[in-house]
Write a protein that holds these residues in place. Structure first.
Motif, short mmCIF file in Angstrom:
data_model
loop_
_atom_site.label_atom_id
_atom_site.label_comp_id
_atom_site.label_asym_id
_atom_site.label_seq_id
_atom_site.Cartn_x
_atom_site.Cartn_y
_atom_site.Cartn_z
N ASN A 131 0.80 -1.23 0.00
CA ASN A 131 0.00 0.00 0.00
C ASN A 131 0.83 1.28 0.00
N SER A 132 2.11 1.18 -0.38
CA SER A 132 2.98 2.37 -0.34
C SER A 132 2.59 3.42 -1.36
N THR A 133 1.80 3.06 -2.38
CA THR A 133 1.37 4.05 -3.37
C THR A 133 0.05 4.71 -2.97
N TRP A 134 -0.46 4.40 -1.78
CA TRP A 134 -1.72 4.96 -1.31
C TRP A 134 -1.49 5.88 -0.12
N LYS A 135 -0.45 6.70 -0.18
CA LYS A 135 -0.09 7.54 0.96
C LYS A 135 -1.15 8.58 1.29
N TYR A 136 -2.00 8.89 0.34
CA TYR A 136 -3.05 9.90 0.55
C TYR A 136 -4.28 9.31 1.24
N LEU A 137 -4.36 7.98 1.38
CA LEU A 137 -5.54 7.33 1.96
C LEU A 137 -5.55 7.56 3.47
N LYS A 138 -6.59 8.25 3.93
CA LYS A 138 -6.70 8.57 5.36
C LYS A 138 -8.14 8.25 5.78
N ASN A 139 -8.33 7.04 6.25
CA ASN A 139 -9.67 6.56 6.61
C ASN A 139 -9.87 6.61 8.12
N GLN A 140 -10.95 7.22 8.54
CA GLN A 140 -11.35 7.18 9.95
C GLN A 140 -12.86 7.37 9.99
N ASP A 141 -13.57 6.26 9.78
CA ASP A 141 -15.01 6.32 9.61
C ASP A 141 -15.67 5.07 10.17
N ILE A 142 -16.98 5.11 10.28
CA ILE A 142 -17.77 3.92 10.55
C ILE A 142 -18.18 3.35 9.21
N ILE A 143 -17.80 2.10 8.96
CA ILE A 143 -17.97 1.50 7.64
C ILE A 143 -18.66 0.14 7.77
N SER A 144 -19.46 -0.19 6.78
CA SER A 144 -20.08 -1.51 6.72
C SER A 144 -19.03 -2.52 6.28
N MET A 145 -18.72 -3.45 7.17
CA MET A 145 -17.66 -4.45 6.92
C MET A 145 -18.27 -5.78 6.49
N PRO A 146 -17.50 -6.59 5.75
CA PRO A 146 -18.00 -7.93 5.39
C PRO A 146 -18.24 -8.82 6.61
N ASP A 147 -17.38 -8.67 7.65
CA ASP A 147 -17.40 -9.62 8.76
C ASP A 147 -16.56 -9.01 9.87
N LYS A 148 -16.96 -9.17 11.12
CA LYS A 148 -16.25 -8.52 12.22
C LYS A 148 -15.05 -9.31 12.73
N TRP A 149 -14.87 -10.54 12.24
CA TRP A 149 -13.66 -11.29 12.60
C TRP A 149 -12.83 -11.57 11.36
N GLU A 150 -13.42 -12.28 10.40
CA GLU A 150 -12.62 -12.74 9.26
C GLU A 150 -12.24 -11.60 8.31
N TYR A 151 -13.13 -10.63 8.20
CA TYR A 151 -12.86 -9.48 7.33
C TYR A 151 -13.14 -8.18 8.09
N PRO A 152 -12.35 -7.86 9.10
CA PRO A 152 -12.60 -6.63 9.87
C PRO A 152 -12.01 -5.41 9.17
N TRP A 153 -12.28 -5.33 7.88
CA TRP A 153 -11.85 -4.21 7.04
C TRP A 153 -12.80 -4.14 5.86
N TYR A 154 -12.94 -2.96 5.29
CA TYR A 154 -13.88 -2.82 4.18
C TYR A 154 -13.30 -3.41 2.90
N ALA A 155 -14.18 -3.87 2.04
CA ALA A 155 -13.82 -4.32 0.70
C ALA A 155 -14.78 -3.63 -0.27
N ALA A 156 -14.25 -3.06 -1.31
CA ALA A 156 -15.04 -2.15 -2.15
C ALA A 156 -16.27 -2.80 -2.74
N TRP A 157 -16.13 -4.00 -3.30
CA TRP A 157 -17.32 -4.55 -3.96
C TRP A 157 -18.23 -5.23 -2.95
N ASP A 158 -17.68 -5.74 -1.85
CA ASP A 158 -18.53 -6.24 -0.78
C ASP A 158 -19.44 -5.13 -0.27
N LEU A 159 -18.84 -3.97 0.01
CA LEU A 159 -19.60 -2.86 0.57
C LEU A 159 -20.75 -2.45 -0.35
N ALA A 160 -20.50 -2.49 -1.67
CA ALA A 160 -21.57 -2.13 -2.61
C ALA A 160 -22.77 -3.06 -2.44
#
Length: 892
Positions: free
Chosen positions: A405-434
């Motif tokens: 992710n070194s080319t994403w230095k401008y990415l600054k996320n601090q939000d409440i987001i709909s996640m795929p899963d609170k254990w296995e995927y505790p991070w957002y995924a773009a097409w999952d979220l859609a």
């Protein structure tokens, strides 16, 4: 479908949130169930997130980017957290968070090994209910790890139920409920039920703590939790303010600091005497117990309750977290509030969904929404800070500055987001979220719209227009389904309110233009309107890893990449037309995307991706001298071409004269030059169909889809044809042989970590898109266009009926059969036929292609919650059509 009764209390709260700049409740289920093992916490030199911060460190080591806990809540900046910790008197560690296997430990990749259920929730989180099943015997950490390590890729995973630890009902049901009096006054009720036939001990630690930001921001005031005069503890934080935690009389209380136990982990002195794992040491090992009881302040606090719960009996603990002081905080009104909020939740759902559904379907739909809402999480990741600073344990090294992710230095996320899963995927995924936003729109369209826009805001989207995929590799390419999802959300809200949110469409349309341009400039570099893109979310669907580089003489041309872009262009055209009916400044954009769709459809049909021999779309390997050959794998890749479909009437577009003029000219020009034209007129209805596939190709593809020896399964449509079960497909490329075979369940390949499989199972989002497309085709072709369903049965039905049949098959994964079994539970169904478990439903990542049991992440409710939409849509459809099968009665 909707009764927009604004007098309903939950509706009024939603309307209040809609007026906010960010439509969020201050407190919610924003606490993850796993922060360890995530990319954000990985400061290793080699990017090994699982081993850099393992589960064994989690109880002792402070996180930098977030917190985790069991059945927990936090404010939306996760400054103050509350969760439940447990000890059965036999475990070697406190049960403070969920346990699971890492990607290296599981025979099919990472996997949570716990039994927990999201029972209820509402959009404002004024009522929430969670169930955790805690064994009375020592939790089998070692056995689970060892057994899975011994199993091959061809074997099923070894699950917690396989250990036999629940066989004699020797477990506790820990039910955690939250009911808010207002946004900053939260009542908490914890009921511990002994399901066994013998009395059993348990220690319960409801825990309140501050997320440790002070170690990285020492100039800011350090928060404190301390005893207050009224018997509560007072939690003071700048800028959060002061909260009081009231609680039933405990056996004793404990204070500590949320600081890393450096001595245990790294052999260096601790900064403070009583650290993050002090409660663990005190309760289990008796270490410093009296000292911790004597403390009056800290950044972590827990009242401790030691129970011996009689057989088949329960104990209840009451707590209340409130901003400011409260008189008589736990009096009789405490339980009354839970009754009130539960009634409000019932009213909220009853007003929105058909009262003709049977109780089982209502329960499935309600729990689908509960899981979706519980999976809203706080997510903090500033890549510039992450890359250039240390966690205080590992130094900054040069290779990290150029690593993940070194080319994403401008990415600054601090939000409440709909996640795929609170254990296995505790991070957002773009097409999952859609996909998450589609069921979310049925209960909270404002939050759904906000999420779709959020993922394309300037602190997420690449300056060149790419949407970040997921934290393991933001640069990966996911299918561009955001425009499709935006239209679905718009349609659902418009049906509810009678008018659509054009401002939302305009906002997201502007962002999507940037993303569409990125796709055309970066993924179609040769300008042929044939798109690659790599794995495109379908992790191991290909014969080989489609993210891998081929040599300079070979090029991969992907059906799904091109089909997704065709659908994207068509969705953008539909969006522009909808807006242009009210604002003609968007008419030019409608023309642009209409033309772009025509070019993509022409390329897909004319560049050799269609096999006249097999009547199917295949990915193609093209040599430098333009010689090409098909990768003859009949998979969901070839079926994505069906998704790109739109219907409009020129009569309804009389206002848009320029669009009609340009579209007519383009059509006539292409006809004159004998070029492919993806448009069909229906002279009877005046409707116009735009589709990548004409009626002949659609018939050929659907004949495969409706064939039980190929795609059609009891539970829906498989991702890969079953024809490859006994006859795998092999191909030689550059001297290497690649093979693919039908795998109905867990992956037998290590590709993409081995935790995901598109080689046979049923995936809910793909099925949902297919069903939506079939309904659209039926709108154009009508009842006269019929196909045999299933193939060879002699039963011919129209495409609306086919959509209904597929919907019923998908819904049947979760419903009880005549014996009370649910297919989703597979061999574990005996456990789920116990009275206390009969109504519990899990929403897995995907489902077995032959028997429909749940596979993959057991709580990926984000996109499997689309079953809630299917239940509602089928309920509406069967108002005019009732199919003759065993599921039709369930809709009554």
């Amino acid at each position: 479908m909707f009764d927009d009764n604004t007098t309903n209390a939950e509706n009024l709260r939603i309307l209040e949130n809609e007026a906010k700049e960010v439509p969020l409740e201050k407190w919610g289920p924003y606490l993850s169930e796993r922060q360890w093992g995530t990319v954000r916490e990985d400061y290793s030199q080699n990017g090994d997130a699982w081993n850099y911060f393992p589960h064994d460190h989690a109880r002792s080591r402070v996180y930098r980017w977030g917190e985790d806990g069991l059945a927990g809540i936090s404010d939306y900046y996760q400054q103050l957290c509350f969760a439940v910790a447990l000890w059965n008197g036999k475990d070697k560690i406190l049960k403070e968070r969920l346990y699971g296997l890492t990607n290296y430990q599981g025979n099919h990749g990472e996997d949570v090994k716990e039994l927990y259920y999201y029972l209820d929730n509402v959009p404002t989180h004024y009522y929430m209910k969670y169930l955790y099943k805690y064994p009375q015997q020592a939790f089998p950490y070692y056995e689970i790890n060892r057994k899975n390590g011994e199993r091959s890729k061809e074997e099923q995973e070894y699950e917690l139920l396989d250990t036999g630890i629940f066989d004699e009902d020797k477990y506790f049901d820990v039910v955690v409920e939250y009911a808010k009096k207002n946004s900053e006054d939260i009542h908490i009720r914890i009921e511990i039920i002994n399901r066994g036939d013998e009395d059993a001990p348990i220690t319960v630690l409801p825990t309140l703590w501050f997320y440790n930001r002070w170690q990285y921001e020492p100039s800011k005031p350090k928060p404190v939790i301390e005893h207050a005069e009224d018997g509560s503890v007072r939690a003071t934080h700048v800028p959060l303010g002061t909260y009081h935690l009231y609680y039933d009389k405990p056996d004793y209380t404990l204070f500590a600091e949320n600081e890393t136990n450096k001595e245990r982990l790294f052999g260096t002195p601790n900064d403070v005497p009583y650290v993050k794992d002090a409660f663990h040491e005190a309760v289990i090992n008796g270490k410093d117990l009296e000292e911790l009881q004597a403390l009056n302040s800290g950044t972590k606090f827990s009242p401790v309750y030691k129970f011996l719960i009689k057989a088949k009996s329960s104990k209840t603990i009451k707590l209340r977290l409130s901003k400011g002081r409260v008189k008589n905080p736990l009096d009789d009104r405490f339980n009354t509030l839970f009754t009130t909020r539960k009634t409000e939740a019932d009213n909220f759902y009853n007003k929105r969904f058909p009262d003709t559904l049977n109780p089982d379907l209502r329960n499935i739909q309600r729990q689908a929404f509960a899981g979706l809402l519980w999976s809203k999480q706080y997510y903090h990741y500033d890549t510039q800070r992450w890359l250039t600073t240390s966690d205080g344990i590992s130094p900054v090294v040069e290779n990290r500055l150029h690593g993940r992710n070194s080319t994403w230095k401008y990415l600054k996320n601090q939000d409440i987001i709909s996640m795929p899963d609170k254990w296995e995927y505790p991070w957002y995924a773009a097409w999952d979220l859609a996909f998450h936003c589609v069921p979310m729109a049925m209960i909270d369209p404002t939050f759904a719209k906000n999420q779709l826009i959020l993922i394309m805001r300037e602190w997420y989207m690449n300056p060149e227009g790419q949407i970040p995929a997921y934290e393991w590799n933001f640069s990966d390419v996911n299918p561009p389904v955001q425009a499709w999802a935006a239209l679905e959300v718009y349609r659902i809200e418009k049906e509810k309110k009678g008018e659509g949110d054009l401002r939302f469409l305009k906002r997201i349309f502007q962002k999507l233009i940037i993303n569409f341009t990125w796709w055309t400039n970066r993924v179609d570099v040769e300008g042929k309107n044939i798109f690659a893109g790599g794995f495109l979310g379908l992790d191991n669907i290909g014969v080989f890893d489609r993210n891998s580089k081929l040599n300079g003489t070979l090029a991969l041309e992907q059906v799904d990449g091109t089909s997704w872009m065709g659908m994207y262009a068509l969705n953008m055209m539909d969006m522009a037309l909808e807006i242009a009916m009210h604002d003609d400044a968007f008419e030019d954009s409608a023309v642009k995307f209409y033309e772009h769709f025509v070019l993509i459809a022409d390329a897909l049909n004319g560049m050799g991706l269609w096999s006249d021999e097999d009547k199917f779309f295949y990915d193609t390997i093209r040599l430098q001298k333009n010689h090409a050959y098909h990768l003859k794998v009949r998979s969901i890749v070839g079926l994505t071409s069906i998704f790109a479909v739109s219907i409009f009437s020129y009569h309804n577009l009389e206002k848009l004269r320029d669009f009609r003029k340009r579209a007519t000219w383009l059509n006539q020009s292409r006809e004159k030059n004998r070029q492919f034209l993806p448009i069909i007129d229906n002279n009877k209805t005046g409707k116009v169909l735009l589709s990548i596939v004409d009626q002949e190709k659609l018939t050929n593809l659907l004949n495969r889809v409706f064939d039980e020896d190929e795609f059609l399964a009891e539970g829906g449509v498989r991702a890969l044809s079953k024809a490859y079960k006994d006859n795998p497909y092999s191909v030689d490329i550059e001297g290497s042989t690649y093979t693919i075979q039908y795998d109905p369940a867990e992956s037998t390949s290590d590709m993409f970590g081995g935790n995901s499989n598109w080689r046979g199972p049923i995936w809910m989002p793909i099925n949902y898109m297919l069903i939506r497309a079939l309904r659209k085709y039926h709108e154009f072709y009508g009842d006269d266009f019929k196909l045999e369903f299933p193939k060879g049965s002699g039963n011919y039905i129209n495409l609306k009926e086919a959509a209904d049949e597929l919907s019923q098959r998908l819904i049947s994964i979760f419903t009880k059969d005549e014996t009370g079994k649910r297919s989703v539970n597979g061999a574990e169904d005996k456990f789920y036929q116990k009275p206390e478990n009969a109504d519990l439903v899990l929403f897995y990542e995907y489902f077995h292609g032959d028997n429909s049991r749940g596979v993959g992440a057991s709580h990926q409710t984000g996109w499997s919650s689309l079953v809630a939409n299917l239940i509602t849509d089928l309920g509406k459809s069967t108002a005019t059509y009732v199919s003759e099968n065993k599921f039709s009665e369930e809709m009554k």
